[in-house]
Design a protein around this motif. Sequence first.
Motif, PDB file in Angstrom:
ATOM      1  N   LYS A  27       0.811  -1.135  -0.071  1.00 40.40           N
ATOM      2  CA  LYS A  27      -0.170  -0.004   0.044  1.00 40.40           C
ATOM      3  C   LYS A  27       0.721   1.365  -0.176  1.00 40.40           C
ATOM      4  CE  LYS A  27      -3.812  -2.202   0.422  1.00 40.40           C
ATOM      5  NZ  LYS A  27      -4.673  -2.420  -0.976  1.00 40.40           N
ATOM      6  N   GLY A  28       1.866   1.154   0.904  1.00 44.64           N
ATOM      7  CA  GLY A  28       2.631   2.467   0.837  1.00 44.64           C
ATOM      8  C   GLY A  28       2.481   3.296   1.952  1.00 44.64           C
ATOM      9  N   VAL A  29       3.225   4.194   2.430  1.00 42.82           N
ATOM     10  CA  VAL A  29       3.229   4.992   3.564  1.00 42.82           C
ATOM     11  C   VAL A  29       3.926   6.182   3.367  1.00 42.82           C
ATOM     12  CG1 VAL A  29       3.337   5.328   6.113  1.00 42.82           C
ATOM     13  CG2 VAL A  29       2.793   3.248   5.365  1.00 42.82           C
ATOM     14  N   VAL A  30       3.330   7.408   3.535  1.00 40.05           N
ATOM     15  CA  VAL A  30       3.991   8.661   3.461  1.00 40.05           C
ATOM     16  C   VAL A  30       4.050   9.243   4.879  1.00 40.05           C
ATOM     17  CG1 VAL A  30       3.911  10.870   2.390  1.00 40.05           C
ATOM     18  CG2 VAL A  30       3.197   8.910   1.198  1.00 40.05           C
ATOM     19  N   ILE A  31       5.288   9.837   5.352  1.00 38.76           N
ATOM     20  CA  ILE A  31       5.457  10.322   6.379  1.00 38.76           C
ATOM     21  C   ILE A  31       6.167  11.581   5.979  1.00 38.76           C
ATOM     22  CG2 ILE A  31       6.713  10.440   8.414  1.00 38.76           C
ATOM     23  CD1 ILE A  31       6.791   7.348   8.514  1.00 38.76           C
ATOM     24  N   ALA A  32       5.308  12.892   6.642  1.00 39.81           N
ATOM     25  CA  ALA A  32       5.832  14.244   5.887  1.00 39.81           C
ATOM     26  C   ALA A  32       5.939  15.016   7.552  1.00 39.81           C
ATOM     27  CB  ALA A  32       4.780  14.762   5.203  1.00 39.81           C
ATOM     28  N   GLY A  33       6.841  15.767   7.462  1.00 38.34           N
ATOM     29  CA  GLY A  33       7.042  16.825   8.616  1.00 38.34           C
ATOM     30  C   GLY A  33       7.966  17.938   8.181  1.00 38.34           C
ATOM     31  N   ASP A  34       7.604  19.029   8.873  1.00 40.34           N
ATOM     32  CA  ASP A  34       8.514  20.316   8.727  1.00 40.34           C
ATOM     33  C   ASP A  34       9.118  20.702  10.084  1.00 40.34           C
ATOM     34  OD1 ASP A  34       7.560  20.148   6.028  1.00 40.34           O
ATOM     35  OD2 ASP A  34       5.922  21.634   6.499  1.00 40.34           O
ATOM     36  N   ILE A  35      10.303  20.987   9.951  1.00 38.95           N
ATOM     37  CA  ILE A  35      11.044  21.626  11.049  1.00 38.95           C
ATOM     38  C   ILE A  35      11.340  23.236  10.696  1.00 38.95           C
ATOM     39  CG2 ILE A  35      13.046  21.389  12.345  1.00 38.95           C
ATOM     40  CD1 ILE A  35      13.047  18.428  11.693  1.00 38.95           C
ATOM     41  N   ARG A  36      11.018  23.857  11.763  1.00 37.96           N
ATOM     42  CA  ARG A  36      11.096  25.311  11.315  1.00 37.96           C
ATOM     43  C   ARG A  36      12.148  25.799  12.465  1.00 37.96           C
ATOM     44  NH1 ARG A  36       6.179  25.258   8.476  1.00 37.96           N
ATOM     45  NH2 ARG A  36       6.562  25.419   6.136  1.00 37.96           N
ATOM     46  N   VAL A  37      13.179  26.671  12.162  1.00 40.87           N
ATOM     47  CA  VAL A  37      13.902  27.271  13.335  1.00 40.87           C
ATOM     48  C   VAL A  37      13.752  28.792  13.057  1.00 40.87           C
ATOM     49  CG1 VAL A  37      16.019  27.708  14.304  1.00 40.87           C
ATOM     50  CG2 VAL A  37      15.443  25.558  13.447  1.00 40.87           C
ATOM     51  N   LYS A  38      13.083  29.615  14.152  1.00 44.66           N
ATOM     52  CA  LYS A  38      12.814  30.775  14.195  1.00 44.66           C
ATOM     53  C   LYS A  38      13.524  31.612  15.127  1.00 44.66           C
ATOM     54  CE  LYS A  38       8.426  30.991  11.750  1.00 44.66           C
ATOM     55  NZ  LYS A  38       6.933  31.752  11.520  1.00 44.66           N
ATOM     56  N   LEU A  39      13.913  33.055  15.077  1.00 49.16           N
ATOM     57  CA  LEU A  39      14.572  33.674  16.204  1.00 49.16           C
ATOM     58  C   LEU A  39      13.907  35.040  15.995  1.00 49.16           C
ATOM     59  CD1 LEU A  39      16.600  33.976  18.446  1.00 49.16           C
ATOM     60  CD2 LEU A  39      18.080  34.817  16.757  1.00 49.16           C
ATOM     61  N   VAL A  40      13.087  35.382  16.809  1.00 53.65           N
ATOM     62  CA  VAL A  40      12.452  36.596  16.896  1.00 53.65           C
ATOM     63  C   VAL A  40      11.526  37.016  15.433  1.00 53.65           C
ATOM     64  CG1 VAL A  40      12.785  39.278  17.491  1.00 53.65           C
ATOM     65  CG2 VAL A  40      14.259  37.517  18.295  1.00 53.65           C
ATOM     66  N   GLU A  41      11.094  35.858  15.141  1.00 54.37           N
ATOM     67  CA  GLU A  41       9.971  35.794  13.805  1.00 54.37           C
ATOM     68  C   GLU A  41      10.869  35.894  12.636  1.00 54.37           C
ATOM     69  OE1 GLU A  41       6.818  35.261  14.027  1.00 54.37           O
ATOM     70  OE2 GLU A  41       7.024  35.331  16.111  1.00 54.37           O
ATOM     71  N   VAL A  42      12.179  35.741  12.727  1.00 60.24           N
ATOM     72  CA  VAL A  42      12.910  35.423  11.616  1.00 60.24           C
ATOM     73  C   VAL A  42      13.129  34.146  11.284  1.00 60.24           C
ATOM     74  CG1 VAL A  42      15.108  36.229  10.364  1.00 60.24           C
ATOM     75  CG2 VAL A  42      14.042  37.768  11.747  1.00 60.24           C
ATOM     76  N   GLU A  43      12.671  33.715  10.178  1.00 58.89           N
ATOM     77  CA  GLU A  43      13.002  32.174   9.930  1.00 58.89           C
ATOM     78  C   GLU A  43      14.422  31.966   9.594  1.00 58.89           C
ATOM     79  OE1 GLU A  43      11.151  28.770   7.091  1.00 58.89           O
ATOM     80  OE2 GLU A  43       9.559  30.084   8.167  1.00 58.89           O
ATOM     81  N   LEU A  44      15.073  31.147  10.325  1.00 59.68           N
ATOM     82  CA  LEU A  44      16.609  30.756  10.055  1.00 59.68           C
ATOM     83  C   LEU A  44      16.873  29.631   9.241  1.00 59.68           C
ATOM     84  CD1 LEU A  44      17.960  31.658  13.658  1.00 59.68           C
ATOM     85  CD2 LEU A  44      18.082  33.288  11.633  1.00 59.68           C
TER      86      LEU A  44
END
Length: 109
Positions: A27-44
């Motif tokens: 059948k297959g499996v999809v695993i998705a994820g996002d990692i975001r690092v922000k410092l004072v509303e600035v995405e680094l």
Amino acid sequence: MATNQRNLTHATDSTTVADLLERLLDKGVVIAGDIRVKLVEVELLTIEVRLLICSVDRAVEMGVDWWRGNPTFDTKARDPQLNTPGLEERLARLEEKLETPASSDPESR
């Protein structure tokens, strides 16, 4: 005297690891994820992770065939000059010319 009898239920539909793996690959499996690092509303840093677990046949059905045309995984996609017919003979003739003394050598005159 009535005895209290318990109805025991046995699981007859047990799944082995092999069955589970077969279903997963079929059948297959999809695993998705996002990692975001922000410092004072600035995405680094943003890392997007997408993992697909399935069989090769299933991947081809879904249009995922990154290994085709990749010289690392597909011998047909390797440099066509390396598979040129007659390359071995040409190389042997060049090596032979390098090993024999040149006609401009004073000793050969």
